[in-house]
Write a protein that holds these residues in place. Structure first.
Motif, PDB file in Angstrom:
ATOM      1  N   GLY A   1       0.788  -1.218   0.000  1.00  0.00           N
ATOM      2  CA  GLY A   1       0.000   0.000   0.000  1.00  0.00           C
ATOM      3  C   GLY A   1       0.824   1.274   0.000  1.00  0.00           C
ATOM      4  O   GLY A   1       0.591   2.176  -0.835  1.00  0.00           O
TER       5      GLY A   1
ATOM      6  N   ALA B   1      -4.779  -1.229   0.985  1.00  0.00           N
ATOM      7  CA  ALA B   1      -4.621   0.182   0.641  1.00  0.00           C
ATOM      8  C   ALA B   1      -4.110   0.943   1.861  1.00  0.00           C
ATOM      9  O   ALA B   1      -4.565   0.736   2.982  1.00  0.00           O
ATOM     10  CB  ALA B   1      -5.953   0.762   0.172  1.00  0.00           C
TER      11      ALA B   1
ATOM     12  N   LEU C   1     -12.031   2.128  -6.232  1.00  0.00           N
ATOM     13  CA  LEU C   1     -11.981   2.622  -4.857  1.00  0.00           C
ATOM     14  C   LEU C   1     -12.202   4.123  -4.802  1.00  0.00           C
ATOM     15  O   LEU C   1     -11.975   4.747  -3.774  1.00  0.00           O
ATOM     16  CB  LEU C   1     -10.618   2.282  -4.226  1.00  0.00           C
ATOM     17  CG  LEU C   1     -10.261   0.802  -4.154  1.00  0.00           C
ATOM     18  CD1 LEU C   1      -8.856   0.612  -3.595  1.00  0.00           C
ATOM     19  CD2 LEU C   1     -11.278   0.046  -3.314  1.00  0.00           C
TER      20      LEU C   1
ATOM     21  N   HIS D   1       2.466   1.764  -3.337  1.00  0.00           N
ATOM     22  CA  HIS D   1       1.455   2.127  -4.329  1.00  0.00           C
ATOM     23  C   HIS D   1       1.155   3.627  -4.256  1.00  0.00           C
ATOM     24  O   HIS D   1       1.101   4.315  -5.283  1.00  0.00           O
ATOM     25  CB  HIS D   1       0.182   1.319  -4.081  1.00  0.00           C
ATOM     26  CG  HIS D   1      -0.985   1.736  -4.904  1.00  0.00           C
ATOM     27  ND1 HIS D   1      -1.236   1.250  -6.164  1.00  0.00           N
ATOM     28  CD2 HIS D   1      -1.992   2.617  -4.644  1.00  0.00           C
ATOM     29  CE1 HIS D   1      -2.332   1.794  -6.648  1.00  0.00           C
ATOM     30  NE2 HIS D   1      -2.811   2.625  -5.752  1.00  0.00           N
ATOM     31  N   ASP D   2       0.973   4.140  -3.038  1.00  0.00           N
ATOM     32  CA  ASP D   2       0.649   5.552  -2.872  1.00  0.00           C
ATOM     33  C   ASP D   2       1.789   6.444  -3.357  1.00  0.00           C
ATOM     34  O   ASP D   2       1.558   7.480  -3.994  1.00  0.00           O
ATOM     35  CB  ASP D   2       0.332   5.854  -1.408  1.00  0.00           C
ATOM     36  CG  ASP D   2      -0.956   5.190  -0.943  1.00  0.00           C
ATOM     37  OD1 ASP D   2      -1.734   4.747  -1.805  1.00  0.00           O
ATOM     38  OD2 ASP D   2      -1.178   5.136   0.273  1.00  0.00           O
TER      39      ASP D   2
ATOM     40  N   ASP E   1      -6.868   6.316   1.588  1.00  0.00           N
ATOM     41  CA  ASP E   1      -8.137   6.407   0.882  1.00  0.00           C
ATOM     42  C   ASP E   1      -7.991   7.395  -0.272  1.00  0.00           C
ATOM     43  O   ASP E   1      -7.319   8.428  -0.147  1.00  0.00           O
ATOM     44  CB  ASP E   1      -9.232   6.866   1.844  1.00  0.00           C
ATOM     45  CG  ASP E   1     -10.624   6.711   1.237  1.00  0.00           C
ATOM     46  OD1 ASP E   1     -11.001   7.590   0.428  1.00  0.00           O
ATOM     47  OD2 ASP E   1     -11.308   5.735   1.548  1.00  0.00           O
ATOM     48  N   TRP E   2      -8.628   7.076  -1.392  1.00  0.00           N
ATOM     49  CA  TRP E   2      -8.507   7.962  -2.551  1.00  0.00           C
ATOM     50  C   TRP E   2      -9.111   9.334  -2.310  1.00  0.00           C
ATOM     51  O   TRP E   2      -8.757  10.297  -2.989  1.00  0.00           O
ATOM     52  CB  TRP E   2      -9.120   7.297  -3.784  1.00  0.00           C
ATOM     53  CG  TRP E   2      -8.136   6.398  -4.458  1.00  0.00           C
ATOM     54  CD1 TRP E   2      -7.850   5.095  -4.156  1.00  0.00           C
ATOM     55  CD2 TRP E   2      -7.259   6.741  -5.537  1.00  0.00           C
ATOM     56  NE1 TRP E   2      -6.859   4.605  -4.964  1.00  0.00           N
ATOM     57  CE2 TRP E   2      -6.480   5.581  -5.827  1.00  0.00           C
ATOM     58  CE3 TRP E   2      -7.059   7.888  -6.284  1.00  0.00           C
ATOM     59  CZ2 TRP E   2      -5.521   5.565  -6.831  1.00  0.00           C
ATOM     60  CZ3 TRP E   2      -6.100   7.878  -7.296  1.00  0.00           C
ATOM     61  CH2 TRP E   2      -5.350   6.736  -7.555  1.00  0.00           C
TER      62      TRP E   2
ATOM     63  N   PRO F   1      -5.283  -1.795  -7.610  1.00  0.00           N
ATOM     64  CA  PRO F   1      -5.090  -1.489  -6.193  1.00  0.00           C
ATOM     65  C   PRO F   1      -4.366  -2.623  -5.473  1.00  0.00           C
ATOM     66  O   PRO F   1      -4.580  -3.800  -5.773  1.00  0.00           O
ATOM     67  CB  PRO F   1      -6.517  -1.339  -5.651  1.00  0.00           C
ATOM     68  CG  PRO F   1      -7.373  -1.131  -6.850  1.00  0.00           C
ATOM     69  CD  PRO F   1      -6.707  -1.860  -7.971  1.00  0.00           C
TER      70      PRO F   1
END
Length: 333
Positions: free
Chosen positions: A105, A131, A153, A108-109, A134-135, A127
């Motif tokens: 996660g 995660a 998401l 990814h961010d 939060d988007w 995703p």
């Protein structure tokens, strides 16, 4: 479309000089803490991002770049997806930038933020299983966004999925109809949407065939082919299963390696076709999905939004189909 905030906007909001904002954005630490706090607050309020591509973009032009973040660069499934996305993007004059989150996660961010800083025109993401953010916390503007292989998401994004549950149901029923009564599920973590869906299809097929899910036959720790090989090897040694549903390509390959090591096999159906599936004796029966269509559909969705498509966001579920080649049947003595 609203323009992206600039360092000048941040300077005005924070009531500091442009030079001070530039120093802060570029990581300099010898800035008065009060000024740094005001600059940080202005950046959050305005949604400012560094424009790493500014030097190569003339006024009024875009980066002509689409970002793709998926889960595992080493998995042939994702390389096929990437190739399909790239073919559509290239035909439209866009460069594809690819990055792998490794199902992490925070990574990814960071990748998403970096692509947004580079002002990609569109973004396609798979995703991660967990995660980290939060988007809704991603500062606007967010470019046209498509979630691939897993559900959206973010309320403003399209999604392209496969019929994972339906394909797993078909595979499990095929094993049942061939006479299996103790069908093992071998796959990755249920934290991954596709695994949850495939296990749900597996469970539905067992119920349809008058069987219950046996937790001892449900293996969800096979992230690699080596882990799948060990798990299937254990099933062979204790004779606890009489068939295997392998829930992804790596699990299928791991099962085949275990069969080779043991000198015998169990009936097998795998999810996802792969290049060497026809080389076995018998060839491997699989649930196939059109991975290239999935990639092309995602790319076309992003490009459509960039060209002005304002239709409501949607989730498109692509069909799967069962290919029976003989490995679903018991081994002949």
């Amino acid at each position: 479309m609203p323009r992206n905030p600039t360092m000048n906007d941040v300077a005005r909001e924070a009531r500091v000089s442009l030079k001070t904002v530039s120093r802060h954005v570029n990581g300099e630490t010898n800035i008065d803490p009060e000024l740094a706090a005001r600059i940080g607050a202005a950046i959050v309020k305005l949604g400012y991002r560094r424009n790493l591509s500014a030097a190569s973009i003339r006024p009024g032009r875009t980066s002509k770049t689409i970002g793709l973040v998926f889960s595992d660069l080493a998995n042939p499934y994702y390389s096929t997806l990437a190739r399909a996305v790239e073919s559509v993007a290239d035909a439209a004059g866009y460069l594809l930038t690819i990055a792998s989150s490794n199902e992490e996660g925070p990574r990814h961010d960071r990748l998403v933020d970096r692509l947004l800083e580079q002002r990609v025109d569109g973004l396609i993401v798979v995703p991660p299983r967990h995660a980290a953010r939060d988007w809704s916390e991603v500062p606007p503007p967010i470019p046209p966004l498509v979630f691939l292989d897993r559900p959206a998401l973010f309320s403003g994004a399209d999604a392209v999925l496969a019929d994972n549950a339906g394909g797993a149901r078909d595979a499990t029923l095929a094993l049942s109809r061939a006479g299996a009564r103790r069908i093992a599920f071998v796959g990755d973590s249920p934290d991954i949407h596709t695994m949850r869906e495939r296990h749900a299809g597996y469970a539905a097929a067992l119920a349809e065939a008058g069987m219950a899910v046996d937790d001892s036959l449900t293996i969800t720790t096979a992230h690699t082919k080596e882990q799948a090989e060990r798990a299937v090897g254990a099933l062979l040694r204790d004779d606890s299963a009489d068939a295997v549903f392998a829930a992804n390509n790596r699990s299928t390959i791991g099962a085949l390696l275990a069969f080779q090591q043991a000198g015998r096999r169990l009936p097998l159906v795998g999810f996802d076709d792969f290049e060497t599936s026809l080389l076995g004796n018998p060839p491997v029966s699989v649930v196939s999905q059109d991975i290239e269509l999935m990639g092309r559909t995602a790319a076309e969705s992003v490009l459509g939004r960039l060209r002005g498509d304002t239709s409501p966001v949607s989730t498109r579920v692509l069909p799967t189909w069962l290919i029976l080649r003989g490995s679903e049947k018991p081994e002949r003595n």
